[in-house]
Design a protein around this motif. Structure first.
Motif: not given
Ligand code: COA
Ligand code: ZN
Length: 308
Positions: A12-14, A47-54, A81-84, A109-112, A236-238
């Motif tokens: 349901p996630r991966d 997952s609680f991740v960026s809606p743009r990323a996933v 931390m935001k996801g947490y 994956n996470a720009n960090m 699979g991982c995008p």
């Molecule tokens: N959940 C929802 N939104 C999040 C978020 C989270 N955990 N973390 C950041 N955001 C939002 C920010 O609020 C920001 O929104 P805004 O543009 O509307 O202000 C935007 O995402 C960009 O935030 P930023 O901190 O600059 O993140 P980034 O663009 O560097 O992306 C991650 C970093 C970690 C958020 C992103 O790469 C990600 O979600 N990765 C997960 C990928 C994944 O799920 N991989 C598969 C599993 S291994």
């Protein structure tokens, strides 16, 4: 050594994060309930991740709300931390933070930086007890990285040491792109089990090169008793080029039950979940033994499990 194996279905996630057509929260909950109905107790529900990323994981808060009274151990993946905080606010009881075997994967994956990801685990652990939340971590690309190639076992051993010392409940070693072979799996897991015991360790394999089950077996022989797998082989991982589906839960349950391990999963009901996964996504092949498993449904259990 224990014959009990803890299976965590990450479909349901991966699995669903990677589909071209996203499912709505109601459909996601249907799949999760089908897994619960088959006796799968641990499920990564989103997952609680960026809606743009996933985009496919949008609505995980609604999934958790819907599952509030269902009897299962549900985890959600968080990359920062935001996801947490979002997970906590949505009532999550277990979060899985992602760590990285290489800098390139952390960036993709996470720009960090890798160290930042470890720092976030530490920060989460400082708060999680107060929130009644369990914390797990997954080391992505624990054997090979799509960008940087092979990852040294010593490197992964060093991360493992640091993170277990911080106090995570569970640490999962992930072969994110399905590139590891059983020899490498045996070497790393044997080393880590020797140092830490097996209780807090688990493995996560992808079946890209048809070595998923062989890798499960290698880790099992080294003492590992926790595995991630995915219903229907979804996955699979995008962000990791070349990654294909996870090792299928159906295949893993079959392997383990035939060898006399206990998973708590009923294969016939699991095949219902497998069919549903395929209906919902049109993209869940169902593991390599699917045709055989389908033929066992309805036969007495001892025959279906292949035990004599
Ligand atoms: N959940 C929802 N939104 C999040 C978020 C989270 N955990 N973390 C950041 N955001 C939002 C920010 O609020 C920001 O929104 P805004 O543009 O509307 O202000 C935007 O995402 C960009 O935030 P930023 O901190 O600059 O993140 P980034 O663009 O560097 O992306 C991650 C970093 C970690 C958020 C992103 O790469 C990600 O979600 N990765 C997960 C990928 C994944 O799920 N991989 C598969 C599993 S291994
Ligand atoms: Zn994976």
């Amino acid at each position: 050594m224990s014959r009990l194996v803890r299976l965590n279905d990450v479909g349901p996630r991966d699995g669903l994060q990677n589909q071209s057509v996203g499912l709505d929260p109601v459909q996601r909950v249907d799949l999760i309930r089908a897994l619960l109905g088959a006796g799968v107790r641990y499920i990564e529900v989103g997952s609680f991740v960026s809606p743009r990323a996933v985009p496919a994981m949008v609505g995980t808060d609604r999934v958790l709300a819907e599952l509030k009274t269902d009897p299962g151990e549900f985890s959600v993946l968080v990359p920062n931390m935001k996801g947490y905080e979002l997970a906590r606010d949505a009532g999550a009881k277990c979060v899985g933070m992602v760590l990285y075997g290489t800098e390139s994967m952390a960036r993709a994956n996470a720009n960090m930086a890798r160290a930042d990801a470890e720092g976030i685990v530490e920060q989460i652990l400082q708060r999680s007890a107060d929130h009644g939340i369990r914390v797990e971590a997954t080391i992505s690309v624990a054997w090979e990285c799509p960008f940087d190639g092979p990852v040294s076992a010593d490197e992964i051993a060093a991360i493992t040491r640091r993170v277990l010392r911080m106090g995570v409940d569970h640490l999962v070693l992930a072969d994110t792109i399905g590139a590891a072979n059983p020899k490498q799996v045996r070497e790393l897991t044997t080393m880590l089990v020797k140092e830490h015991g097996a209780d807090r360790l688990a493995c996560h394999f992808h079946d890209t090169r048809a070595l998923g089950l062989a890798n499960v077996y290698a880790a099992l022989e080294a003492g590992i008793r926790g595995f991630d797998s995915s219903i229907g082989g979804l996955g699979g991982c995008p962000f990791a080029p070349g990654a294909s589906g996870n090792v299928a839960t159906e295949d893993v349950v079959m392997l383990l039950e035939q060898m006399g391990y206990q998973t708590g999963v009923d294969l016939a009901s699991l095949m219902d979940a497998s069919r549903l996964a395929n209906e919902l996504t049109n993209n869940a092949p169902g593991g390599r033994a699917k045709a055989w498993l389908e033929r066992q449904v309805g036969k007495p259990q001892h025959q279906a499990s292949g035990q004599v």
